[in-house]
Design a protein around this motif. Structure first.
Motif, mmCIF file in Angstrom:
data_model
loop_
_atom_site.group_PDB
_atom_site.id
_atom_site.type_symbol
_atom_site.label_atom_id
_atom_site.label_comp_id
_atom_site.label_asym_id
_atom_site.label_seq_id
_atom_site.Cartn_x
_atom_site.Cartn_y
_atom_site.Cartn_z
ATOM 1 N N PRO A 189 0.812 -1.233 0.000
ATOM 2 C CA PRO A 189 0.000 0.000 0.000
ATOM 3 C C PRO A 189 0.841 1.277 0.000
ATOM 4 C CG PRO A 189 -0.928 -1.609 1.524
ATOM 5 C CD PRO A 189 0.397 -2.176 1.067
ATOM 6 N N GLY A 190 1.953 1.249 0.704
ATOM 7 C CA GLY A 190 2.806 2.429 0.754
ATOM 8 C C GLY A 190 3.481 2.739 -0.571
ATOM 9 N N ALA A 191 3.422 1.798 -1.508
ATOM 10 C CA ALA A 191 4.095 1.992 -2.797
ATOM 11 C C ALA A 191 3.137 2.473 -3.884
ATOM 12 C CB ALA A 191 4.755 0.688 -3.239
ATOM 13 N N LEU A 192 1.862 2.664 -3.523
ATOM 14 C CA LEU A 192 0.906 3.063 -4.563
ATOM 15 C C LEU A 192 1.270 4.388 -5.223
ATOM 16 C CD1 LEU A 192 -2.429 1.778 -2.988
ATOM 17 C CD2 LEU A 192 -0.933 0.651 -4.649
ATOM 18 N N PRO A 193 1.785 5.371 -4.467
ATOM 19 C CA PRO A 193 2.217 6.603 -5.159
ATOM 20 C C PRO A 193 3.302 6.324 -6.204
ATOM 21 C CG PRO A 193 2.036 6.993 -2.798
ATOM 22 C CD PRO A 193 1.871 5.507 -3.007
ATOM 23 N N SER A 194 4.191 5.377 -5.926
ATOM 24 C CA SER A 194 5.207 5.017 -6.920
ATOM 25 C C SER A 194 4.572 4.327 -8.124
ATOM 26 C CB SER A 194 6.255 4.084 -6.320
ATOM 27 O OG SER A 194 6.994 4.743 -5.314
ATOM 28 N N LEU A 195 3.601 3.478 -7.848
ATOM 29 C CA LEU A 195 2.922 2.774 -8.936
ATOM 30 C C LEU A 195 2.274 3.771 -9.892
ATOM 31 C CD1 LEU A 195 1.749 0.270 -10.362
ATOM 32 C CD2 LEU A 195 -0.060 0.219 -8.622
ATOM 33 N N ARG A 196 1.735 4.847 -9.334
ATOM 34 C CA ARG A 196 1.057 5.825 -10.205
ATOM 35 C C ARG A 196 2.011 6.510 -11.173
ATOM 36 N NH1 ARG A 196 -3.979 5.909 -7.655
ATOM 37 N NH2 ARG A 196 -3.712 5.616 -5.424
ATOM 38 N N LYS A 197 3.300 6.444 -10.885
ATOM 39 C CA LYS A 197 4.275 7.085 -11.782
ATOM 40 C C LYS A 197 4.712 6.162 -12.917
ATOM 41 C CE LYS A 197 6.035 9.845 -8.004
ATOM 42 N NZ LYS A 197 7.107 9.885 -7.014
ATOM 43 N N VAL A 198 4.329 4.901 -12.831
ATOM 44 C CA VAL A 198 4.751 3.947 -13.867
ATOM 45 C C VAL A 198 3.871 4.124 -15.097
ATOM 46 C CG1 VAL A 198 4.970 1.486 -14.401
ATOM 47 C CG2 VAL A 198 5.535 2.323 -12.113
ATOM 48 N N SER A 199 4.461 3.993 -16.273
ATOM 49 C CA SER A 199 3.687 4.215 -17.492
ATOM 50 C C SER A 199 2.546 3.213 -17.590
ATOM 51 C CB SER A 199 4.589 4.105 -18.730
ATOM 52 O OG SER A 199 4.773 2.752 -19.074
ATOM 53 N N ALA A 200 1.425 3.703 -18.147
ATOM 54 C CA ALA A 200 0.230 2.862 -18.263
ATOM 55 C C ALA A 200 0.529 1.607 -19.063
ATOM 56 C CB ALA A 200 -0.893 3.656 -18.922
ATOM 57 N N GLU A 201 1.376 1.733 -20.036
ATOM 58 C CA GLU A 201 1.705 0.584 -20.884
ATOM 59 C C GLU A 201 2.389 -0.533 -20.088
ATOM 60 O OE1 GLU A 201 2.905 1.168 -24.746
ATOM 61 O OE2 GLU A 201 2.740 -1.029 -24.851
ATOM 62 N N ARG A 202 3.338 -0.162 -19.253
ATOM 63 C CA ARG A 202 4.044 -1.189 -18.473
ATOM 64 C C ARG A 202 3.110 -1.823 -17.441
ATOM 65 N NH1 ARG A 202 9.407 1.054 -16.150
ATOM 66 N NH2 ARG A 202 10.192 -1.077 -16.320
ATOM 67 N N VAL A 203 2.205 -1.014 -16.885
ATOM 68 C CA VAL A 203 1.221 -1.563 -15.950
ATOM 69 C C VAL A 203 0.331 -2.568 -16.678
ATOM 70 C CG1 VAL A 203 -0.848 -0.991 -14.606
ATOM 71 C CG2 VAL A 203 1.211 0.426 -14.416
ATOM 72 N N ARG A 204 -0.116 -2.210 -17.881
ATOM 73 C CA ARG A 204 -1.009 -3.102 -18.631
ATOM 74 C C ARG A 204 -0.293 -4.404 -19.016
ATOM 75 N NH1 ARG A 204 -0.111 -4.243 -23.605
ATOM 76 N NH2 ARG A 204 -0.137 -2.060 -24.217
ATOM 77 N N VAL A 205 0.972 -4.304 -19.396
ATOM 78 C CA VAL A 205 1.699 -5.528 -19.747
ATOM 79 C C VAL A 205 1.676 -6.495 -18.553
ATOM 80 C CG1 VAL A 205 3.999 -6.465 -20.217
ATOM 81 C CG2 VAL A 205 3.153 -4.499 -21.536
ATOM 82 N N GLU A 206 1.956 -5.978 -17.359
ATOM 83 C CA GLU A 206 1.938 -6.847 -16.173
ATOM 84 C C GLU A 206 0.524 -7.335 -15.869
ATOM 85 O OE1 GLU A 206 4.490 -8.125 -14.618
ATOM 86 O OE2 GLU A 206 5.988 -6.964 -15.733
ATOM 87 N N LEU A 207 -0.460 -6.434 -15.961
ATOM 88 C CA LEU A 207 -1.845 -6.822 -15.675
ATOM 89 C C LEU A 207 -2.295 -7.926 -16.633
ATOM 90 C CD1 LEU A 207 -4.570 -6.445 -14.232
ATOM 91 C CD2 LEU A 207 -5.107 -4.631 -15.884
ATOM 92 N N PHE A 208 -1.952 -7.806 -17.895
ATOM 93 C CA PHE A 208 -2.370 -8.823 -18.857
ATOM 94 C C PHE A 208 -1.631 -10.144 -18.635
ATOM 95 C CE2 PHE A 208 -5.002 -6.965 -22.569
ATOM 96 C CZ PHE A 208 -5.773 -6.234 -21.674
#
Ligand code: ATP
Ligand code: MG
Length: 400
Positions: A189-208
């Motif tokens: 939970p404490g890392a969510l601000p860092s997660l928000r800085k990650v590009s949407a594309e890289r987040v989607r690659v991991e989510l998929f």
């Protein structure tokens, strides 16, 4: 590091060759990372990565075919008999001020420091294919045996310095079916601000990758209770368990999770997460048509009309979402039957063409032709046996 365990792992020949050549030139070299993890688990390994004390220039000088993939970060791709092997120089990392990339990397560090910069203990194991020696300073093997995902070092710091690691955490849970070590999970939970800085594309690659994995619901459960899912997909409308009712197909499972979204919202989410156009269309159509008011009273003609509306390419997606989200229990089987029987569901499937229509009706090209074809399709959806040139011509001549 004497006393390290020795073990025989099935390292692919090109990776062995790379290690042998580097060692022959006086450098340290090990296979490392996901490949060692998967080999220890007895899983198939797609890519072997090598970590070495040699500098990128030294690596490039030792092999005939190399590609300077990311020399600034120490990565050279060596091609052995057509197989690319990523070779990365032992690397230490300075501070991370943007939660995405270290401000600087430096070479000339020992193997242990290279392993220490890696995300999880199970990904921080090096293996020498010649001697069979494992270098495992963080007890990654123990964690593999306990089936636990544990950050290397202080999890709060590791997640804060690179927000993508929380996505990797939930993805590895989904892929391996592991638990997250409590201290590691508590740091998410404490890392969510860092997660928000990650590009949407890289987040989607991991989510998929997560959604296509065998334990997707388990990964999503961790993402849900740590706030990751809300951070990346606030539009989610369905319980995470819906993914278990669908095949391991990421766009389809993604569509199911946001099945309550209206068409505009679905499109907006897909664009934000940078889905490919093809995946975005699949998601939009599966949601839109999956919402059809299916009921036990549907006739076969109703099922054919459903396939016609969704389109042949998207009808099964829509039916699967309808079943997973809206309880349309037997719709996928009925759609499958329509598709398998090859029944006509589009104007292009009709036994006559627009040119035939113009000839029979004696009309020029124009909207009238399209309207006539649409009426014929309606008739054929109701009764596929009508799809013969004679029957359709007769209908046209009769003004139907
Ligand atoms: P996969 O099976 O998906 O390839 P992987 O663990 O091999 O999983 P890669 O992205 O190929 O993942 O990375 C190779 C290795 O590099 C990892 O095993 C890990 O040691 C390290 N690594 C990758 N990404 C990160 C990161 N964001 N932070 C720290 N270490 C990382
Ligand atoms: Mg990998």
């Amino acid at each position: 590091m004497t006393g390290d365990p020795r073990i025989d792992l099935p390292v692919a020949r090109p990776a062995r060759t790379v290690c042998r050549v580097l060692r022959g030139a006086g450098h340290e070299a090990y296979v490392v990372g996901g490949a060692v993890r998967d080999a220890l688990l007895g899983r198939p390994v797609a890519e072997w990565d090598v970590t070495t004390g040699a500098l990128p220039d030294e690596v490039m000088a030792l092999f005939r075919r190399t590609i300077p993939t990311g020399v600034d970060h120490g990565t050279v791709t060596v091609v052995i008999g057509g197989t690319p092997i990523e070779v990365t120089t032992y690397r230490g990392e300075g501070t991370y001020s943007d939660a995405r990339r270290p401000d600087e990397v430096h070479f000339g560090v020992p193997l242990r420091e290279d392993l220490a910069r890696r995300d999880f203990t199970i990904n921080a194991i090096a293996y020498d294919p010649d001697s069979g020696r494992l270098v495992d300073p963080f007890d990654g093997r123990g964690d593999l045996e306990r089936r636990v995902l544990r950050a290397v070092g202080d999890p709060r710091e590791r997640f804060r310095e690179d927000g993508l690691r929380v996505m990797r955490a939930v993805r590895f849970v989904a892929a391996l079916g592991f638990d997250v070590d409590p201290a590691t999970e508590a740091a998410i939970p404490g890392a969510l601000p860092s997660l928000r800085k990650v590009s949407a594309e890289r987040v989607r690659v991991e989510l998929f990758k997560l959604l296509a994995a065998p334990h997707a619901a388990r990964g999503l459960a961790v993402a849900e209770r740590t706030g990751v899912l809300d951070a990346i997909l606030p539009e989610r409308s369905e319980p995470i368990a819906v993914v278990d009712a669908l095949p391991p197909d990421a766009p389809l499972r993604f569509a199911a999770l946001i099945a309550g979204a209206d068409a505009r919202t679905a499109g907006r989410v897909a664009r934000r997460l940078r889905l490919s156009n093809e995946d975005r269309r699949r998601v939009e159509r599966a949601i839109e048509h999956g919402r059809a008011a299916y009921g036990p009273g549907w006739t076969d003609a109703d099922v054919r009309r459903f396939v016609a509306r969704a389109g042949r390419a998207h009808a099964m997606d829509a039916a699967l979402v309808a079943r997973a989200v809206h309880g349309a229990a037997d719709l996928p089987d009925r759609v499958r039957a329509v598709l398998d029987r090859g029944e006509p569901v589009a104007v292009g499937d009709l036994a006559i063409t627009g040119a035939d229509v113009m000839r029979i009706l004696g009309v020029p090209p124009g909207p009238e032709v399209g309207r006539a074809l649409d009426r014929l399709l309606d008739a054929v959806l109701e009764d596929p046996s009508q799809n013969t040139p004679d029957a359709l011509a007769a209908r046209l001549a009769a003004g139907e």
